[in-house]
Design a protein around this motif. Structure first.
Motif, PDB file in Angstrom:
ATOM      1  N   VAL A 107       0.841  -1.192   0.000  1.00 50.79           N
ATOM      2  CA  VAL A 107       0.000   0.000   0.000  1.00 50.79           C
ATOM      3  C   VAL A 107       0.877   1.243   0.000  1.00 50.79           C
ATOM      4  N   ALA A 108       0.287   2.364  -0.423  1.00 45.94           N
ATOM      5  CA  ALA A 108       1.002   3.643  -0.459  1.00 45.94           C
ATOM      6  C   ALA A 108       0.149   4.694   0.247  1.00 45.94           C
ATOM      7  N   PRO A 109       0.543   5.100   1.453  1.00 51.25           N
ATOM      8  CA  PRO A 109      -0.210   6.139   2.158  1.00 51.25           C
ATOM      9  C   PRO A 109       0.120   7.527   1.608  1.00 51.25           C
ATOM     10  N   ASP A 110      -0.812   8.467   1.798  1.00 53.13           N
ATOM     11  CA  ASP A 110      -0.623   9.839   1.318  1.00 53.13           C
ATOM     12  C   ASP A 110       0.461  10.578   2.088  1.00 53.13           C
ATOM     13  N   ALA A 111       0.552  10.325   3.391  1.00 52.63           N
ATOM     14  CA  ALA A 111       1.474  11.073   4.248  1.00 52.63           C
ATOM     15  C   ALA A 111       2.050  10.136   5.306  1.00 52.63           C
ATOM     16  N   PRO A 112       3.162  10.534   5.910  1.00 60.03           N
ATOM     17  CA  PRO A 112       3.763   9.701   6.960  1.00 60.03           C
ATOM     18  C   PRO A 112       2.807   9.408   8.126  1.00 60.03           C
ATOM     19  N   ALA A 113       1.925  10.344   8.429  1.00 55.09           N
ATOM     20  CA  ALA A 113       0.966  10.115   9.514  1.00 55.09           C
ATOM     21  C   ALA A 113       0.038   8.949   9.185  1.00 55.09           C
ATOM     22  N   TYR A 114      -0.378   8.858   7.920  1.00 54.46           N
ATOM     23  CA  TYR A 114      -1.240   7.750   7.519  1.00 54.46           C
ATOM     24  C   TYR A 114      -0.457   6.442   7.437  1.00 54.46           C
ATOM     25  N   ALA A 115       0.833   6.522   7.163  1.00 53.70           N
ATOM     26  CA  ALA A 115       1.664   5.316   7.198  1.00 53.70           C
ATOM     27  C   ALA A 115       1.723   4.770   8.618  1.00 53.70           C
ATOM     28  N   THR A 116       1.858   5.661   9.592  1.00 52.36           N
ATOM     29  CA  THR A 116       1.879   5.235  10.996  1.00 52.36           C
ATOM     30  C   THR A 116       0.542   4.637  11.390  1.00 52.36           C
ATOM     31  N   LYS A 117      -0.555   5.284  11.019  1.00 54.84           N
ATOM     32  CA  LYS A 117      -1.883   4.743  11.342  1.00 54.84           C
ATOM     33  C   LYS A 117      -2.094   3.384  10.682  1.00 54.84           C
ATOM     34  N   THR A 118      -1.553   3.228   9.459  1.00 50.72           N
ATOM     35  CA  THR A 118      -1.672   1.946   8.773  1.00 50.72           C
ATOM     36  C   THR A 118      -0.921   0.865   9.531  1.00 50.72           C
ATOM     37  N   ARG A 119       0.268   1.194  10.040  1.00 56.21           N
ATOM     38  CA  ARG A 119       1.029   0.216  10.829  1.00 56.21           C
ATOM     39  C   ARG A 119       0.293  -0.147  12.103  1.00 56.21           C
ATOM     40  N   TRP A 120      -0.416   0.788  12.709  1.00 50.44           N
ATOM     41  CA  TRP A 120      -1.173   0.501  13.926  1.00 50.44           C
ATOM     42  C   TRP A 120      -2.354  -0.408  13.634  1.00 50.44           C
ATOM     43  N   CYS A 121      -2.965  -0.230  12.467  1.00 51.25           N
ATOM     44  CA  CYS A 121      -4.161  -1.006  12.118  1.00 51.25           C
ATOM     45  C   CYS A 121      -3.836  -2.386  11.582  1.00 51.25           C
ATOM     46  N   VAL A 122      -2.685  -2.540  10.968  1.00 51.99           N
ATOM     47  CA  VAL A 122      -2.368  -3.773  10.257  1.00 51.99           C
ATOM     48  C   VAL A 122      -1.205  -4.493  10.918  1.00 51.99           C
ATOM     49  N   VAL A 123      -1.417  -5.766  11.181  1.00 54.15           N
ATOM     50  CA  VAL A 123      -0.350  -6.621  11.706  1.00 54.15           C
ATOM     51  C   VAL A 123      -0.130  -7.734  10.697  1.00 54.15           C
TER      52      VAL A 123
END
Length: 125
Positions: A107-123
């Protein structure tokens, strides 16, 4: 002379337990320590991290959905899947590539903040 405070609740239960143990010891009960669990216990009560594939499978099973798990359908339906699985990320994380043989989704997040949220949501499993 000092006054002894009256026992109540937990103190009475503790004294009763000690008295029962002493009585059992006098009657010849063997000293058996409880066995401790050394392995991890797995509980599915919603608190454990869950891999994305398992979360999507569980969500589809709960809703009675049947969909092919091919790469094209995952990429084509990514916005719908994300809107249900993690609505706070919808519109901010795009699916780039899906490897059917390994089940890996890039996946490709729009911003680093969304990359962090993606890591929190996905294991990853």
């Amino acid at each position: 002379m000092t006054a002894v405070p009256a026992l109540s609740g937990v103190d009475l239960a503790r004294q009763a337990l000690l008295a029962a143990r002493e009585e059992a010891r006098k009657n010849g009960a063997p000293k058996k320590q409880p066995t401790r669990r050394t392995g991890p216990t797995l509980r599915r009560d919603g608190r454990e991290p869950l891999g994305l594939a398992a979360a999507i499978t569980m969500m589809m099973t709960e809703r009675g959905l049947v969909a092919p798990a091919t790469g094209g359908s995952v990429l084509a339906q990514w916005e719908t899947i994300l809107a249900v699985a993690a609505p706070e990320l919808a519109g901010h994380v795009q699916a780039v590539k899906f490897a059917v043989d390994t089940g890996r989704l890039d996946v490709a997040p729009d911003a680093p903040a969304y990359a962090t949220k993606t890591r929190w949501c996905v294991v990853v499993d």
